[in-house]
Design a protein around this motif. Structure first.
Motif, PDB file in Angstrom:
ATOM      1  N   SER A  67     -12.267  -2.655   9.757  1.00  0.00           N
ATOM      2  CA  SER A  67     -11.627  -2.821   8.440  1.00  0.00           C
ATOM      3  C   SER A  67     -10.246  -2.167   8.412  1.00  0.00           C
ATOM      4  CB  SER A  67     -12.499  -2.211   7.341  1.00  0.00           C
ATOM      5  OG  SER A  67     -13.699  -2.934   7.209  1.00  0.00           O
ATOM      6  N   ALA A  68     -10.130  -1.006   9.045  1.00  0.00           N
ATOM      7  CA  ALA A  68      -8.846  -0.304   9.085  1.00  0.00           C
ATOM      8  C   ALA A  68      -7.808  -1.116   9.854  1.00  0.00           C
ATOM      9  CB  ALA A  68      -9.009   1.076   9.712  1.00  0.00           C
TER      10      ALA A  68
ATOM     11  N   ILE B  87      -4.291  -2.681   8.582  1.00  0.00           N
ATOM     12  CA  ILE B  87      -3.002  -2.457   9.246  1.00  0.00           C
ATOM     13  C   ILE B  87      -2.281  -3.779   9.463  1.00  0.00           C
ATOM     14  CG2 ILE B  87      -1.913  -1.759  11.424  1.00  0.00           C
ATOM     15  CD1 ILE B  87      -4.078   0.457  11.587  1.00  0.00           C
ATOM     16  N   VAL B  88      -2.995  -4.767   9.968  1.00  0.00           N
ATOM     17  CA  VAL B  88      -2.386  -6.070  10.262  1.00  0.00           C
ATOM     18  C   VAL B  88      -1.946  -6.767   8.975  1.00  0.00           C
ATOM     19  CG1 VAL B  88      -2.856  -8.379  11.179  1.00  0.00           C
ATOM     20  CG2 VAL B  88      -3.620  -6.350  12.443  1.00  0.00           C
ATOM     21  N   ARG B  89      -2.791  -6.704   7.965  1.00  0.00           N
ATOM     22  CA  ARG B  89      -2.521  -7.441   6.731  1.00  0.00           C
ATOM     23  C   ARG B  89      -1.516  -6.723   5.824  1.00  0.00           C
ATOM     24  NH1 ARG B  89      -7.485  -7.433   4.970  1.00  0.00           N
ATOM     25  NH2 ARG B  89      -7.138  -5.561   3.782  1.00  0.00           N
TER      26      ARG B  89
ATOM     27  N   GLU C 139       0.825   2.216   6.417  1.00  0.00           N
ATOM     28  CA  GLU C 139       0.753   3.125   5.270  1.00  0.00           C
ATOM     29  C   GLU C 139      -0.424   2.787   4.354  1.00  0.00           C
ATOM     30  OE1 GLU C 139       3.517   4.344   1.521  1.00  0.00           O
ATOM     31  OE2 GLU C 139       4.494   4.202   3.488  1.00  0.00           O
ATOM     32  N   ALA C 140      -0.654   1.520   4.106  1.00  0.00           N
ATOM     33  CA  ALA C 140      -1.783   1.109   3.265  1.00  0.00           C
ATOM     34  C   ALA C 140      -3.111   1.517   3.907  1.00  0.00           C
ATOM     35  CB  ALA C 140      -1.756  -0.393   3.029  1.00  0.00           C
TER      36      ALA C 140
ATOM     37  N   GLN D  14      -3.546   4.017   6.016  1.00  0.00           N
ATOM     38  CA  GLN D  14      -3.640   5.474   5.933  1.00  0.00           C
ATOM     39  C   GLN D  14      -4.119   5.914   4.557  1.00  0.00           C
ATOM     40  OE1 GLN D  14       0.387   6.392   7.126  1.00  0.00           O
ATOM     41  NE2 GLN D  14      -0.315   7.085   9.150  1.00  0.00           N
ATOM     42  N   GLN D  15      -3.602   5.275   3.528  1.00  0.00           N
ATOM     43  CA  GLN D  15      -3.997   5.636   2.156  1.00  0.00           C
ATOM     44  C   GLN D  15      -5.462   5.321   1.915  1.00  0.00           C
ATOM     45  OE1 GLN D  15      -1.201   3.615  -0.351  1.00  0.00           O
ATOM     46  NE2 GLN D  15       0.445   5.054   0.101  1.00  0.00           N
ATOM     47  N   THR D  16      -5.965   4.297   2.552  1.00  0.00           N
ATOM     48  CA  THR D  16      -7.349   3.880   2.337  1.00  0.00           C
ATOM     49  C   THR D  16      -8.332   4.643   3.230  1.00  0.00           C
ATOM     50  OG1 THR D  16      -6.590   1.659   1.759  1.00  0.00           O
ATOM     51  CG2 THR D  16      -8.907   1.894   2.370  1.00  0.00           C
ATOM     52  N   TYR D  17      -7.964   4.898   4.480  1.00  0.00           N
ATOM     53  CA  TYR D  17      -8.938   5.395   5.451  1.00  0.00           C
ATOM     54  C   TYR D  17      -8.768   6.845   5.884  1.00  0.00           C
ATOM     55  CZ  TYR D  17     -10.348   0.586   5.610  1.00  0.00           C
ATOM     56  OH  TYR D  17     -10.798  -0.671   5.255  1.00  0.00           O
ATOM     57  N   ASN D  18      -7.671   7.492   5.533  1.00  0.00           N
ATOM     58  CA  ASN D  18      -7.512   8.914   5.916  1.00  0.00           C
ATOM     59  C   ASN D  18      -8.176   9.823   4.932  1.00  0.00           C
ATOM     60  OD1 ASN D  18      -6.218   8.453   8.292  1.00  0.00           O
ATOM     61  ND2 ASN D  18      -4.184   8.900   7.521  1.00  0.00           N
TER      62      ASN D  18
END
Length: 74
Positions: free
Chosen positions: A56-57, A61-63, A67-68, A70-74
């Motif tokens: 999913s991460a 990243i591809v889509r 940064e998006a 990182q905001q979702t998965y970090n």
């Protein structure tokens, strides 16, 4: 490994997805042996979940960009 990737690209400036391995409960247990040991059932379940999250991460990243993700998965 990572060193050869950096050498081929000529840079270490690229996104990476990292999945932690944890640490052995016994401090005398060598990390190398821990990493190469057979997974328990609980670890297999955790790895399956980590792989689903990693997929999913990468899709994010591809889509949507790094940064998006990182905001979702970090």
């Amino acid at each position: 490994g990572l060193r050869s990737i950096v050498e081929e690209l000529g840079s270490s400036d690229f996104p990476r997805l990292r999945i932690g391995i944890g640490t052995p409960e016994n401090p005398d247990y060598a990390v190398e042996d821990f990493v190469l040991s057979k997974f328990s059932r609980a670890e297999e379940k955790a790895i399956s979940e980590a792989i689903r999250t990693a997929v999913s991460a990468v899709e994010t990243i591809v889509r949507d960009g790094v940064e998006a993700a990182q905001q979702t998965y970090n």
